[in-house]
Write a protein that holds these residues in place. Structure first.
Motif, PDB file in Angstrom:
ATOM      1  N   GLY A 190       0.802  -1.216   0.000  1.00  0.00           N
ATOM      2  CA  GLY A 190       0.000   0.000   0.000  1.00  0.00           C
ATOM      3  C   GLY A 190       0.837   1.269   0.000  1.00  0.00           C
ATOM      4  N   THR A 191       1.600   1.489  -1.055  1.00  0.00           N
ATOM      5  CA  THR A 191       2.354   2.737  -1.200  1.00  0.00           C
ATOM      6  C   THR A 191       1.381   3.885  -1.451  1.00  0.00           C
ATOM      7  N   GLN A 192       1.555   4.986  -0.703  1.00  0.00           N
ATOM      8  CA  GLN A 192       0.667   6.132  -0.892  1.00  0.00           C
ATOM      9  C   GLN A 192       0.968   6.792  -2.238  1.00  0.00           C
ATOM     10  N   MET A 193      -0.078   6.964  -3.044  1.00  0.00           N
ATOM     11  CA  MET A 193       0.108   7.483  -4.395  1.00  0.00           C
ATOM     12  C   MET A 193      -0.466   8.894  -4.566  1.00  0.00           C
ATOM     13  N   PHE A 194      -1.727   9.097  -4.152  1.00  0.00           N
ATOM     14  CA  PHE A 194      -2.382  10.399  -4.329  1.00  0.00           C
ATOM     15  C   PHE A 194      -3.248  10.705  -3.109  1.00  0.00           C
ATOM     16  N   GLU A 195      -3.424  12.000  -2.865  1.00  0.00           N
ATOM     17  CA  GLU A 195      -4.456  12.467  -1.940  1.00  0.00           C
ATOM     18  C   GLU A 195      -5.511  13.174  -2.782  1.00  0.00           C
ATOM     19  N   ILE A 196      -6.743  12.652  -2.745  1.00  0.00           N
ATOM     20  CA  ILE A 196      -7.825  13.206  -3.553  1.00  0.00           C
ATOM     21  C   ILE A 196      -8.871  13.806  -2.616  1.00  0.00           C
ATOM     22  N   VAL A 197      -9.280  15.035  -2.889  1.00  0.00           N
ATOM     23  CA  VAL A 197     -10.213  15.760  -2.032  1.00  0.00           C
ATOM     24  C   VAL A 197     -11.410  16.219  -2.851  1.00  0.00           C
ATOM     25  N   ASP A 198     -12.604  15.980  -2.337  1.00  0.00           N
ATOM     26  CA  ASP A 198     -13.839  16.416  -2.992  1.00  0.00           C
ATOM     27  C   ASP A 198     -14.406  17.605  -2.221  1.00  0.00           C
ATOM     28  N   VAL A 199     -14.412  18.805  -2.837  1.00  0.00           N
ATOM     29  CA  VAL A 199     -14.952  20.005  -2.187  1.00  0.00           C
ATOM     30  C   VAL A 199     -16.179  20.534  -2.921  1.00  0.00           C
ATOM     31  N   SER A 200     -16.789  19.705  -3.794  1.00  0.00           N
ATOM     32  CA  SER A 200     -18.049  20.125  -4.410  1.00  0.00           C
ATOM     33  C   SER A 200     -19.114  20.260  -3.320  1.00  0.00           C
ATOM     34  N   LYS A 201     -18.995  19.427  -2.304  1.00  0.00           N
ATOM     35  CA  LYS A 201     -19.757  19.566  -1.071  1.00  0.00           C
ATOM     36  C   LYS A 201     -18.762  19.606   0.076  1.00  0.00           C
ATOM     37  N   LEU A 202     -19.112  20.330   1.126  1.00  0.00           N
ATOM     38  CA  LEU A 202     -18.237  20.403   2.286  1.00  0.00           C
ATOM     39  C   LEU A 202     -19.032  20.104   3.540  1.00  0.00           C
ATOM     40  N   LYS A 203     -18.306  19.883   4.625  1.00  0.00           N
ATOM     41  CA  LYS A 203     -18.929  19.741   5.931  1.00  0.00           C
ATOM     42  C   LYS A 203     -18.449  20.894   6.807  1.00  0.00           C
ATOM     43  N   LEU A 204     -19.396  21.653   7.367  1.00  0.00           N
ATOM     44  CA  LEU A 204     -19.034  22.691   8.327  1.00  0.00           C
ATOM     45  C   LEU A 204     -19.164  22.077   9.718  1.00  0.00           C
ATOM     46  N   LYS A 205     -18.037  21.974  10.418  1.00  0.00           N
ATOM     47  CA  LYS A 205     -18.023  21.357  11.741  1.00  0.00           C
ATOM     48  C   LYS A 205     -18.062  22.455  12.801  1.00  0.00           C
ATOM     49  N   VAL A 206     -19.097  22.420  13.649  1.00  0.00           N
ATOM     50  CA  VAL A 206     -19.274  23.429  14.690  1.00  0.00           C
ATOM     51  C   VAL A 206     -19.516  22.734  16.026  1.00  0.00           C
ATOM     52  N   ASN A 207     -19.440  23.506  17.108  1.00  0.00           N
ATOM     53  CA  ASN A 207     -19.763  23.011  18.446  1.00  0.00           C
ATOM     54  C   ASN A 207     -20.838  23.912  19.046  1.00  0.00           C
ATOM     55  N   VAL A 208     -21.902  23.310  19.589  1.00  0.00           N
ATOM     56  CA  VAL A 208     -23.001  24.083  20.175  1.00  0.00           C
ATOM     57  C   VAL A 208     -23.195  23.662  21.621  1.00  0.00           C
ATOM     58  N   ASN A 209     -23.796  24.564  22.429  1.00  0.00           N
ATOM     59  CA  ASN A 209     -24.025  24.232  23.836  1.00  0.00           C
ATOM     60  C   ASN A 209     -25.318  23.446  23.999  1.00  0.00           C
ATOM     61  N   GLU A 210     -25.615  23.062  25.234  1.00  0.00           N
ATOM     62  CA  GLU A 210     -26.746  22.168  25.491  1.00  0.00           C
ATOM     63  C   GLU A 210     -28.090  22.798  25.128  1.00  0.00           C
ATOM     64  N   ASN A 211     -28.220  24.116  25.311  1.00  0.00           N
ATOM     65  CA  ASN A 211     -29.479  24.769  24.972  1.00  0.00           C
ATOM     66  C   ASN A 211     -29.654  24.883  23.464  1.00  0.00           C
ATOM     67  N   GLN A 212     -28.564  25.130  22.760  1.00  0.00           N
ATOM     68  CA  GLN A 212     -28.643  25.231  21.305  1.00  0.00           C
ATOM     69  C   GLN A 212     -28.906  23.873  20.671  1.00  0.00           C
ATOM     70  N   VAL A 213     -28.252  22.825  21.176  1.00  0.00           N
ATOM     71  CA  VAL A 213     -28.423  21.503  20.569  1.00  0.00           C
ATOM     72  C   VAL A 213     -29.846  20.994  20.774  1.00  0.00           C
ATOM     73  N   ALA A 214     -30.517  21.459  21.835  1.00  0.00           N
ATOM     74  CA  ALA A 214     -31.892  21.036  22.082  1.00  0.00           C
ATOM     75  C   ALA A 214     -32.859  21.618  21.059  1.00  0.00           C
ATOM     76  N   SER A 215     -32.437  22.667  20.342  1.00  0.00           N
ATOM     77  CA  SER A 215     -33.320  23.344  19.395  1.00  0.00           C
ATOM     78  C   SER A 215     -33.158  22.857  17.963  1.00  0.00           C
ATOM     79  N   ILE A 216     -32.143  22.016  17.689  1.00  0.00           N
ATOM     80  CA  ILE A 216     -31.890  21.587  16.308  1.00  0.00           C
ATOM     81  C   ILE A 216     -32.065  20.087  16.168  1.00  0.00           C
ATOM     82  N   LYS A 217     -32.288  19.636  14.930  1.00  0.00           N
ATOM     83  CA  LYS A 217     -32.434  18.210  14.646  1.00  0.00           C
ATOM     84  C   LYS A 217     -31.850  17.916  13.268  1.00  0.00           C
ATOM     85  N   ILE A 218     -31.625  16.648  12.990  1.00  0.00           N
ATOM     86  CA  ILE A 218     -31.087  16.229  11.704  1.00  0.00           C
ATOM     87  C   ILE A 218     -32.014  16.713  10.584  1.00  0.00           C
ATOM     88  N   GLY A 219     -31.423  17.302   9.544  1.00  0.00           N
ATOM     89  CA  GLY A 219     -32.199  17.793   8.408  1.00  0.00           C
ATOM     90  C   GLY A 219     -32.535  19.261   8.483  1.00  0.00           C
TER      91      GLY A 219
END
Length: 354
Positions: A190-219
């Motif tokens: 398993g020789t490393q050959m390429f690093e391929i990255v897809d940025v057509s879509k991205l993920k924004l990673k955030v941290n929220v507190n307990e009161n904020q997380v109670a107000s949101i849901k998947i979707g």
């Protein structure tokens, strides 16, 4: 003798200095006591009138963009790299040939497997003919059939390796890193050959507190702003909510974000997710500092008759920034004490500071 007299004088002077300090401190304390006595002994406090106000659950939180897909592509076959068809920064599509490995040995293995399969097929035909005349047993015929199946599987494996000599991109994306050059030898470890990255879509990673997380849901949808492109709006959708808080008692949340056509947003940039919620009914709120100790104590001091602090048990609801929702225990128009509680007990006389 003289040295002893000098030492004694120094001690006497030191004691005299300490006595003067103690006398001055006593006078200051007596002065403070006199002032308190003049004010009737009331403790100065700050207060706030309880109001019913609209609840605003909207909030914004900062985070970092990560690629939707990120792949460190490793070699599957051993051999020497004979061709590289891409450079760093090139866009590639799934299945596109991006490099080729010398397939000389692999081709030889395939040719050998093809020859072995043909021999096995001929042997099976002879054994089948002999079996009809009683020349061979059923077991010998079964072994000949098994040899054909094994030879066919080996040929499939060899053909797959020949196909893999053409290294193909497994995802759509951008060649972010190229680790090989023409002439380099790669191995099956398993020789490393390429690093391929897809940025057509991205993920924004955030941290929220307990009161904020109670107000949101998947979707849930959110407006996404990029610090680098503040005038452009992006759309995000909540794709992940952690079931457990991290060490800072915040909950990791991820939002999938559609990049623009030029794919301006890069992985590693900073972004902001803006969550908006329907208008809430007005509710009783008090300043967060009104609670004795902390919000979890569910205890406050209420001002009665304009000059007396009385303890009151309450039921706290949502923490809304610097205010806390009150579900039970207080009425609109009452006055709570917001500072100075450390000096209070039930029934303490107080003097509200205007």
């Amino acid at each position: 003798m003289k040295r002893g007299i000098i030492t004694a004088l120094v001690i006497i002077l030191a004691l005299a200095g300490i006595g003067m300090v103690l006398t001055n401190n006593k006078k200051k304390n007596e002065a403070k006591t006199a002032i308190v006595a003049q004010g009737g002994g009331a403790v100065s406090v700050r207060t706030a009138v309880i109001k019913r106000e609209p609840i605003d659950l909207d909030f914004a939180v900062n985070g970092v963009f990560a690629p939707n897909q990120e792949l460190n592509f490793l070699s599957e076959n051993a051999g020497r790299v004979t061709k590289i068809y891409v450079s760093e920064g090139d866009r590639v599509t799934k299945g596109q040939i991006i490099a080729r490995i010398d397939a000389e040995i692999i081709n030889t293995d395939k040719e050998t497997a093809e020859a072995n399969l043909q021999n096995a097929i001929r042997d099976e035909a002879r054994y089948s003919s002999s079996f009809k005349t009683g020349g061979v047993t059923q077991q010998q015929l079964d072994q000949a059939k098994l040899a054909v199946e094994n030879a066919r599987l080996k040929l499939q494996s060899a053909s797959r390796k020949v196909s893999d000599a053409n290294v193909k991109s497994p995802i759509n994306g951008i060649i972010n890193k190229k680790y090989i050059e023409v002439g380099a030898f790669v191995n099956t470890q398993g020789t490393q050959m390429f690093e391929i990255v897809d940025v057509s879509k991205l993920k924004l990673k955030v941290n929220v507190n307990e009161n904020q997380v109670a107000s949101i849901k998947i979707g849930d949808q959110a407006q996404i702003k990029s610090n680098v492109f503040p005038t452009e709006n992006f759309a995000g959708k909540v794709s992940f909510i952690a079931a457990k808080a991290d060490n800072s008692l915040n909950f990791p949340v991820e939002l999938v974000v559609e990049n623009n056509k030029k794919q301006d947003i890069k992985a590693g940039m900073y972004g902001t997710a803006i969550f908006k919620f329907p208008k809430q009914a007005p509710a009783l709120t008090i300043p967060r500092g009104s609670f004795v100790g902390s919000v979890s104590s569910n205890q406050v001091f209420v001002l009665e008759n304009g000059n007396t602090a009385k303890t009151r048990k309450v039921v706290a609801g949502r923490i809304l920034g610097e205010n806390v929702e009150i579900l039970e225990g207080l009425n609109e128009g009452e006055t709570v004490i917001t500072s100075g509680q450390i000096n209070l007990v039930d029934g303490t006389a107080v003097a509200p500071v205007k």
